[in-house]
Write an enzyme that holds these catalytic residues in place. Sequence first.
Site, PDB file in Angstrom:
ATOM      1  N   CYS A 116       0.817  -1.221   0.000  1.00  0.00           N
ATOM      2  CA  CYS A 116       0.000   0.000   0.000  1.00  0.00           C
ATOM      3  C   CYS A 116       0.849   1.268   0.000  1.00  0.00           C
ATOM      4  O   CYS A 116       0.340   2.353  -0.278  1.00  0.00           O
ATOM      5  CB  CYS A 116      -0.937  -0.001   1.197  1.00  0.00           C
ATOM      6  SG  CYS A 116      -2.011  -1.437   1.176  1.00  0.00           S
ATOM      7  N   HIS A 256      -3.741   6.867   2.522  1.00  0.00           N
ATOM      8  CA  HIS A 256      -4.075   5.547   1.979  1.00  0.00           C
ATOM      9  C   HIS A 256      -5.485   5.176   2.441  1.00  0.00           C
ATOM     10  O   HIS A 256      -5.858   5.451   3.582  1.00  0.00           O
ATOM     11  CB  HIS A 256      -3.043   4.532   2.484  1.00  0.00           C
ATOM     12  CG  HIS A 256      -3.402   3.117   2.159  1.00  0.00           C
ATOM     13  ND1 HIS A 256      -3.731   2.714   0.883  1.00  0.00           N
ATOM     14  CD2 HIS A 256      -3.483   2.001   2.939  1.00  0.00           C
ATOM     15  CE1 HIS A 256      -4.001   1.419   0.899  1.00  0.00           C
ATOM     16  NE2 HIS A 256      -3.864   0.963   2.133  1.00  0.00           N
ATOM     17  N   ASN A 286     -10.070  -0.599  -0.775  1.00  0.00           N
ATOM     18  CA  ASN A 286      -8.611  -0.511  -0.695  1.00  0.00           C
ATOM     19  C   ASN A 286      -8.022  -1.081  -1.989  1.00  0.00           C
ATOM     20  O   ASN A 286      -8.075  -2.293  -2.221  1.00  0.00           O
ATOM     21  CB  ASN A 286      -8.135  -1.303   0.524  1.00  0.00           C
ATOM     22  CG  ASN A 286      -6.632  -1.226   0.725  1.00  0.00           C
ATOM     23  OD1 ASN A 286      -5.900  -0.766  -0.151  1.00  0.00           O
ATOM     24  ND2 ASN A 286      -6.168  -1.706   1.864  1.00  0.00           N
TER      25      ASN A 286
HETATM   26  O1  UT7 Z   1      -3.938  -1.694   3.355  1.00  0.00           O
HETATM   27  C1  UT7 Z   1      -3.160  -2.634   4.039  1.00  0.00           C
HETATM   28  C2  UT7 Z   1      -3.324  -2.465   5.465  1.00  0.00           C
HETATM   29  N1  UT7 Z   1      -4.575  -3.054   5.889  1.00  0.00           N
HETATM   30  C3  UT7 Z   1      -5.309  -2.411   6.781  1.00  0.00           C
HETATM   31  O2  UT7 Z   1      -4.991  -1.294   7.126  1.00  0.00           O
HETATM   32  C4  UT7 Z   1      -6.487  -3.149   7.369  1.00  0.00           C
HETATM   33  C5  UT7 Z   1      -6.428  -3.009   8.865  1.00  0.00           C
HETATM   34  N2  UT7 Z   1      -7.459  -3.759   9.568  1.00  0.00           N
HETATM   35  C6  UT7 Z   1      -8.764  -3.419   9.528  1.00  0.00           C
HETATM   36  O3  UT7 Z   1      -9.177  -2.527   8.811  1.00  0.00           O
HETATM   37  C7  UT7 Z   1      -9.706  -4.128  10.485  1.00  0.00           C
HETATM   38  O4  UT7 Z   1      -8.961  -4.864  11.416  1.00  0.00           O
HETATM   39  C8  UT7 Z   1     -10.706  -5.080   9.772  1.00  0.00           C
HETATM   40  C9  UT7 Z   1     -11.698  -4.266   8.974  1.00  0.00           C
HETATM   41  C10 UT7 Z   1      -9.976  -6.059   8.873  1.00  0.00           C
HETATM   42  C11 UT7 Z   1     -11.500  -5.874  10.812  1.00  0.00           C
HETATM   43  O5  UT7 Z   1     -12.145  -5.005  11.711  1.00  0.00           O
HETATM   44  P1  UT7 Z   1     -11.996  -5.190  13.295  1.00  0.00           P
HETATM   45  O6  UT7 Z   1     -12.846  -4.169  13.903  1.00  0.00           O
HETATM   46  O7  UT7 Z   1     -10.534  -5.171  13.611  1.00  0.00           O
HETATM   47  O8  UT7 Z   1     -12.626  -6.604  13.516  1.00  0.00           O
HETATM   48  P2  UT7 Z   1     -11.976  -7.880  14.199  1.00  0.00           P
HETATM   49  O9  UT7 Z   1     -11.019  -8.530  13.283  1.00  0.00           O
HETATM   50  O10 UT7 Z   1     -11.515  -7.530  15.580  1.00  0.00           O
HETATM   51  O11 UT7 Z   1     -13.241  -8.796  14.354  1.00  0.00           O
HETATM   52  C12 UT7 Z   1     -14.337  -8.436  15.235  1.00  0.00           C
HETATM   53  C13 UT7 Z   1     -15.477  -9.380  14.964  1.00  0.00           C
HETATM   54  C14 UT7 Z   1     -15.058 -10.840  14.944  1.00  0.00           C
HETATM   55  O12 UT7 Z   1     -16.104 -11.597  15.512  1.00  0.00           O
HETATM   56  P3  UT7 Z   1     -15.997 -12.140  17.023  1.00  0.00           P
HETATM   57  O13 UT7 Z   1     -14.757 -12.994  17.062  1.00  0.00           O
HETATM   58  O14 UT7 Z   1     -15.890 -10.913  17.881  1.00  0.00           O
HETATM   59  O15 UT7 Z   1     -17.257 -12.902  17.198  1.00  0.00           O
HETATM   60  C15 UT7 Z   1     -14.973 -11.159  13.489  1.00  0.00           C
HETATM   61  O16 UT7 Z   1     -15.209 -12.513  13.196  1.00  0.00           O
HETATM   62  O17 UT7 Z   1     -16.031  -9.096  13.682  1.00  0.00           O
HETATM   63  C16 UT7 Z   1     -16.094 -10.308  12.934  1.00  0.00           C
HETATM   64  N3  UT7 Z   1     -15.961  -9.989  11.530  1.00  0.00           N
HETATM   65  C17 UT7 Z   1     -17.008  -9.711  10.747  1.00  0.00           C
HETATM   66  N4  UT7 Z   1     -18.322  -9.675  11.013  1.00  0.00           N
HETATM   67  C18 UT7 Z   1     -19.146  -9.356   9.994  1.00  0.00           C
HETATM   68  C19 UT7 Z   1     -14.823  -9.907  10.795  1.00  0.00           C
HETATM   69  N5  UT7 Z   1     -15.135  -9.571   9.529  1.00  0.00           N
HETATM   70  C20 UT7 Z   1     -16.489  -9.455   9.485  1.00  0.00           C
HETATM   71  C21 UT7 Z   1     -17.397  -9.148   8.459  1.00  0.00           C
HETATM   72  N6  UT7 Z   1     -18.712  -9.094   8.773  1.00  0.00           N
HETATM   73  N7  UT7 Z   1     -17.003  -8.860   7.205  1.00  0.00           N
END
Ligand code: UT7
Length: 332
Positions: A116, A256, A286
């Site tokens: 990125c 970004h 992204n």
């Molecule tokens: O460009 C390269 C660099 N990349 C980035 O900058 C991405 C950085 N990361 C992020 O943007 C975020 O971490 C994500 C968008 C990928 C995920 O968001 P989060 O708020 O960090 O969610 P999480 O991974 O902590 O997951 C929280 C919950 C989980 O469920 P439980 O375990 O709490 O029951 C996940 O399974 O959200 C769940 N979850 C979803 N639920 C519905 C993860 N993805 C989804 C989804 N829909 N698409």
Amino acid sequence: MAIIRAAITGVGAFLPEYRLTNDEISTMVDTSDEWIMQRIGIKERRILKGEGLATSDMGAWAVEDLLRKTGTLADEIDMLICATITPDMSLPATANIIADKANIHNAWSFDLNAACSGFLFSLATATQFIESGRYKKVVIVAAEKMSSIINYKDRSTCPLFGDAAAAVLIEPNTEDLGVYDYINRVDGLGRHHLQIKAGGSLKPASQETVANEEHFLYQEGQAVFKAAVSSMADIAVEIMDKNNITSDDIAWLVPHQANMRIIEATAKRMKISKEKVMINIQKYGNTTAATVPLCLWDYEKQLKKGDNIILAAFGAGFTWGSTYLKWAYDTE
Ligand code: UT7
């Protein structure tokens, strides 16, 4: 003698027509428009459809758009850098294929893999060649067919990414416009949190790697999120301090586009109000190396000669960086 600076003198882009909406993603994995909008801020992303179409096709179309807009002949280009993590193939470089498809025959070219941060790393590289006085027209094309490495059964990654290409022309400027400063950094330890596990020399493709879905992008979202928020904000503040500029001096922040929450946190740390922040994540998601030039393309008409602009990015590697530049032209 006047200082030679490297200035962006035009922006081109290519966006695939197909719009993958949150509603369609909700039919593929267990998610919803509400979750994606709240946690990421993406409404839809573009996907390149069509047999035999690759990153180089989008890249070449973006370069052709750039050459047309700037009235530049393909043979005037001295150098072409392609920022990508989704090359057409391991070799040769996608930059060479783009040059061929865009009829650029008097240039040398190479790919730059900084995920990125690829556009920022490429801009710093192009700046050296322009400032040296030896190069007059350098093209940077950031092109990504992210859909080729995304697992559409993995809800934690598939809503995030989209396909696109954007290209800029870099030329010498002696009116004190263009790139003033950049800070770029890497931390290779970050590779464990964001990578494609197989398909390289460490783990060549085999039936097992395919069965284990190791050719798709793997991300530990929270670890990447935390590092992105702190690194991108820190480096943007660092470049402001180093150049004695405050938020009042800045016309635009171009961050970004990975997650709306990361964009907002960066702007807050820099004390920059939202009207000065380029945001198009809701439309394209992204697009990895392409997000920053795609923002410049989207907002081009609002940019004014002399505008102070800060670019900031964070990505796989980890890689991150910030660039301070003065915009070099007005658009009619
Ligand atoms: O460009 C390269 C660099 N990349 C980035 O900058 C991405 C950085 N990361 C992020 O943007 C975020 O971490 C994500 C968008 C990928 C995920 O968001 P989060 O708020 O960090 O969610 P999480 O991974 O902590 O997951 C929280 C919950 C989980 O469920 P439980 O375990 O709490 O029951 C996940 O399974 O959200 C769940 N979850 C979803 N639920 C519905 C993860 N993805 C989804 C989804 N829909 N698409």
